[in-house]
Design a protein around this motif. Sequence first.
Motif, PDB file in Angstrom:
ATOM      1  N   TRP A   1       5.894   9.357  20.439  1.00  0.00           N
ATOM      2  CA  TRP A   1       5.555   9.197  19.037  1.00  0.00           C
ATOM      3  C   TRP A   1       5.893  10.465  18.258  1.00  0.00           C
ATOM      4  CZ3 TRP A   1       4.816   4.334  18.167  1.00  0.00           C
ATOM      5  CH2 TRP A   1       4.278   3.528  19.178  1.00  0.00           C
ATOM      6  N   LYS A   2       6.279  10.264  17.017  1.00  0.00           N
ATOM      7  CA  LYS A   2       6.724  11.398  16.213  1.00  0.00           C
ATOM      8  C   LYS A   2       5.560  12.206  15.656  1.00  0.00           C
ATOM      9  CE  LYS A   2      10.949   8.970  14.858  1.00  0.00           C
ATOM     10  NZ  LYS A   2      11.727   8.393  13.727  1.00  0.00           N
ATOM     11  N   ARG A   3       4.390  11.560  15.526  1.00  0.00           N
ATOM     12  CA  ARG A   3       3.215  12.238  14.989  1.00  0.00           C
ATOM     13  C   ARG A   3       1.998  11.905  15.842  1.00  0.00           C
ATOM     14  NH1 ARG A   3       3.953  11.016   8.483  1.00  0.00           N
ATOM     15  NH2 ARG A   3       6.040  11.927   8.298  1.00  0.00           N
ATOM     16  N   PRO A   4       0.964  12.723  15.776  1.00  0.00           N
ATOM     17  CA  PRO A   4      -0.186  12.516  16.654  1.00  0.00           C
ATOM     18  C   PRO A   4      -1.187  11.515  16.109  1.00  0.00           C
ATOM     19  CG  PRO A   4      -0.487  14.520  15.367  1.00  0.00           C
ATOM     20  CD  PRO A   4       0.877  13.980  15.029  1.00  0.00           C
ATOM     21  N   ARG A   5      -2.055  11.082  16.985  1.00  0.00           N
ATOM     22  CA  ARG A   5      -3.246  10.306  16.703  1.00  0.00           C
ATOM     23  C   ARG A   5      -2.994   9.074  15.851  1.00  0.00           C
ATOM     24  NH1 ARG A   5      -8.696  13.609  16.477  1.00  0.00           N
ATOM     25  NH2 ARG A   5      -9.315  11.430  16.620  1.00  0.00           N
ATOM     26  N   GLY A   6      -3.752   8.917  14.755  1.00  0.00           N
ATOM     27  CA  GLY A   6      -3.703   7.683  13.989  1.00  0.00           C
ATOM     28  C   GLY A   6      -2.359   7.348  13.398  1.00  0.00           C
ATOM     29  N   TRP A   7      -1.466   8.333  13.333  1.00  0.00           N
ATOM     30  CA  TRP A   7      -0.170   8.073  12.712  1.00  0.00           C
ATOM     31  C   TRP A   7       0.703   7.108  13.514  1.00  0.00           C
ATOM     32  CZ3 TRP A   7       1.329   8.846   7.922  1.00  0.00           C
ATOM     33  CH2 TRP A   7       0.579   9.728   7.131  1.00  0.00           C
TER      34      TRP A   7
ATOM     35  N   PRO B   1     -18.641   5.821   0.689  1.00  0.00           N
ATOM     36  CA  PRO B   1     -17.972   4.514   0.610  1.00  0.00           C
ATOM     37  C   PRO B   1     -16.453   4.664   0.530  1.00  0.00           C
ATOM     38  CG  PRO B   1     -19.867   4.584  -0.858  1.00  0.00           C
ATOM     39  CD  PRO B   1     -19.662   5.988  -0.360  1.00  0.00           C
ATOM     40  N   HIS B   2     -15.741   3.803   1.265  1.00  0.00           N
ATOM     41  CA  HIS B   2     -14.277   3.886   1.287  1.00  0.00           C
ATOM     42  C   HIS B   2     -13.692   2.642   1.958  1.00  0.00           C
ATOM     43  CE1 HIS B   2     -15.539   5.446   5.235  1.00  0.00           C
ATOM     44  NE2 HIS B   2     -14.382   4.985   5.691  1.00  0.00           N
ATOM     45  N   PHE B   3     -12.394   2.440   1.736  1.00  0.00           N
ATOM     46  CA  PHE B   3     -11.642   1.462   2.516  1.00  0.00           C
ATOM     47  C   PHE B   3     -11.332   2.067   3.877  1.00  0.00           C
ATOM     48  CE2 PHE B   3     -10.604  -0.441  -1.642  1.00  0.00           C
ATOM     49  CZ  PHE B   3     -10.740  -1.788  -1.340  1.00  0.00           C
ATOM     50  N   ASN B   4     -11.470   1.229   4.928  1.00  0.00           N
ATOM     51  CA  ASN B   4     -11.217   1.708   6.280  1.00  0.00           C
ATOM     52  C   ASN B   4      -9.962   1.038   6.831  1.00  0.00           C
ATOM     53  OD1 ASN B   4     -11.548   1.411   9.400  1.00  0.00           O
ATOM     54  ND2 ASN B   4     -12.911   3.085   8.840  1.00  0.00           N
ATOM     55  N   SER B   5      -9.043   1.847   7.356  1.00  0.00           N
ATOM     56  CA  SER B   5      -7.753   1.332   7.826  1.00  0.00           C
ATOM     57  C   SER B   5      -7.751   0.970   9.307  1.00  0.00           C
ATOM     58  CB  SER B   5      -6.646   2.366   7.558  1.00  0.00           C
ATOM     59  OG  SER B   5      -6.860   3.542   8.333  1.00  0.00           O
ATOM     60  N   GLY B   6      -8.928   0.941   9.945  1.00  0.00           N
ATOM     61  CA  GLY B   6      -8.981   0.590  11.365  1.00  0.00           C
ATOM     62  C   GLY B   6      -8.610  -0.851  11.639  1.00  0.00           C
ATOM     63  N   VAL B   7      -8.840  -1.728  10.648  1.00  0.00           N
ATOM     64  CA  VAL B   7      -8.411  -3.130  10.716  1.00  0.00           C
ATOM     65  C   VAL B   7      -7.721  -3.435   9.395  1.00  0.00           C
ATOM     66  CG1 VAL B   7      -9.115  -5.533  10.958  1.00  0.00           C
ATOM     67  CG2 VAL B   7     -10.340  -3.752  12.219  1.00  0.00           C
TER      68      VAL B   7
ATOM     69  N   GLU C   1       6.311   8.851   4.542  1.00  0.00           N
ATOM     70  CA  GLU C   1       7.034   9.969   3.922  1.00  0.00           C
ATOM     71  C   GLU C   1       6.082  10.953   3.257  1.00  0.00           C
ATOM     72  OE1 GLU C   1       9.795   8.020   1.344  1.00  0.00           O
ATOM     73  OE2 GLU C   1      11.272   7.676   2.965  1.00  0.00           O
ATOM     74  N   THR C   2       4.937  10.483   2.780  1.00  0.00           N
ATOM     75  CA  THR C   2       3.946  11.388   2.193  1.00  0.00           C
ATOM     76  C   THR C   2       3.341  12.283   3.268  1.00  0.00           C
ATOM     77  OG1 THR C   2       3.433   9.809   0.443  1.00  0.00           O
ATOM     78  CG2 THR C   2       1.797  11.521   0.876  1.00  0.00           C
ATOM     79  N   GLY C   3       3.069  11.707   4.425  1.00  0.00           N
ATOM     80  CA  GLY C   3       2.600  12.494   5.563  1.00  0.00           C
ATOM     81  C   GLY C   3       1.131  12.860   5.476  1.00  0.00           C
ATOM     82  N   GLN C   4       0.750  13.786   6.334  1.00  0.00           N
ATOM     83  CA  GLN C   4      -0.646  14.162   6.498  1.00  0.00           C
ATOM     84  C   GLN C   4      -1.143  15.005   5.334  1.00  0.00           C
ATOM     85  OE1 GLN C   4      -2.891  13.310   9.102  1.00  0.00           O
ATOM     86  NE2 GLN C   4      -4.254  14.144   7.529  1.00  0.00           N
ATOM     87  N   LEU C   5      -2.286  14.610   4.774  1.00  0.00           N
ATOM     88  CA  LEU C   5      -2.952  15.409   3.757  1.00  0.00           C
ATOM     89  C   LEU C   5      -3.902  16.383   4.440  1.00  0.00           C
ATOM     90  CD1 LEU C   5      -3.890  12.608   1.182  1.00  0.00           C
ATOM     91  CD2 LEU C   5      -1.779  13.948   1.323  1.00  0.00           C
ATOM     92  N   ARG C   6      -4.416  17.312   3.657  1.00  0.00           N
ATOM     93  CA  ARG C   6      -5.392  18.272   4.196  1.00  0.00           C
ATOM     94  C   ARG C   6      -6.764  17.593   4.252  1.00  0.00           C
ATOM     95  NH1 ARG C   6      -3.656  23.516   4.307  1.00  0.00           N
ATOM     96  NH2 ARG C   6      -5.796  24.291   4.133  1.00  0.00           N
TER      97      ARG C   6
ATOM     98  N   TRP D   1      -9.099  12.568   7.972  1.00  0.00           N
ATOM     99  CA  TRP D   1      -8.966  11.130   8.188  1.00  0.00           C
ATOM    100  C   TRP D   1      -7.539  10.699   8.521  1.00  0.00           C
ATOM    101  CZ3 TRP D   1     -12.452   8.667   3.799  1.00  0.00           C
ATOM    102  CH2 TRP D   1     -13.784   8.854   4.144  1.00  0.00           C
ATOM    103  N   PHE D   2      -6.656  11.609   8.805  1.00  0.00           N
ATOM    104  CA  PHE D   2      -5.290  11.307   9.244  1.00  0.00           C
ATOM    105  C   PHE D   2      -4.616  10.292   8.307  1.00  0.00           C
ATOM    106  CE2 PHE D   2      -7.451  12.939  12.978  1.00  0.00           C
ATOM    107  CZ  PHE D   2      -6.538  13.872  13.427  1.00  0.00           C
ATOM    108  N   ASP D   3      -4.020   9.228   8.877  1.00  0.00           N
ATOM    109  CA  ASP D   3      -3.263   8.266   8.073  1.00  0.00           C
ATOM    110  C   ASP D   3      -4.127   7.585   7.022  1.00  0.00           C
ATOM    111  OD1 ASP D   3      -3.948   5.222   9.317  1.00  0.00           O
ATOM    112  OD2 ASP D   3      -4.419   6.938  10.583  1.00  0.00           O
TER     113      ASP D   3
END
Length: 294
Positions: free
Chosen positions: A20-26, A88-94, A112-117, A120-122
């Motif tokens: 994989w090109k990026r780690p973890r959730g990516w 509160p937030h949207f969760n990308s796990g599903v 293309e935006t990539g990892q923010l600081r 929560w990764f992706d």
Amino acid sequence: MKAFAGTHGYEQRFIRGDNWKRPRGWLKIEAIRAVLEDGFDFVLWMDIDAIVLRNDVDVRTAAVDAADLHMAWHGPETSEIMAADFIPHFNSGVMLIRATDWSRAFFKQVWETGQLRHPWFDQATILHLLGYDGCLGLGPNRPDEPNRSRLARLDTAWNSIPGLAMAPDPIVHHYAGIGNPSTRLRMIEADAMTAPLREHASPQLRQTFSHLFSLWRDDAAMRDWVTTERDSALAKLHAVAAEGHGLLAERDTARTQLAAVRNSTSWKLTGPLRRIIELFHRRREHALPKAPDC
């Protein structure tokens, strides 16, 4: 998961590999982008720590006609929030994703935006590109973000997080936010092994079991916290002891070196000279005039 896919005619794919090109959730973004090019109508993504509890509902029935991306919103209006500091937030796990040009362009933009600081990764990048900066601490929300027009809320039954944000009668349990991998794995295994026994139970009984898993998570999280604090305190104690041991070792080395010097022939031969010099300094101190009192 196999039974769920077979019941509703889904093609199931597990994502494996070490390149994989990026780690973890990516890795999910790479996989989703690839599958969106394979001619499917929908893509249902589920994180590895999500478990299907029952097979009686087809997720495609939750799709909103005007939406291409469906995610569960975890907040007090949609879930039973069980953590005091929950944001509160949207969760990308599903995610239920309609295979459209917009979806392909959006996940390309995410990549293309990539990892923010942000930890929560992706998910942080997805939320940012949907205009939800407030929950990330990146500034105010941007309700006029164009990408939002293609987003819809997925029922939290499809992404119910025990101990954090619970749905009344979950279809999917998602064990997000558990820092200790061993604790997370034990909970997933126990839930997966007992899920077939609960599948045909009443909604009330299923809800009771979900609350029991929530309580188990709370208890496990507290034990993990206590263990972490204990290990941290022990590490600090060992560091202090090691530092103290190092100081004692330096003292003993200095004493040994001093004893060796005093037992040396040169020290003994120069003894009379040192005594004469000491006597000279004492007499000189007595001979010096004292400073007058102010």
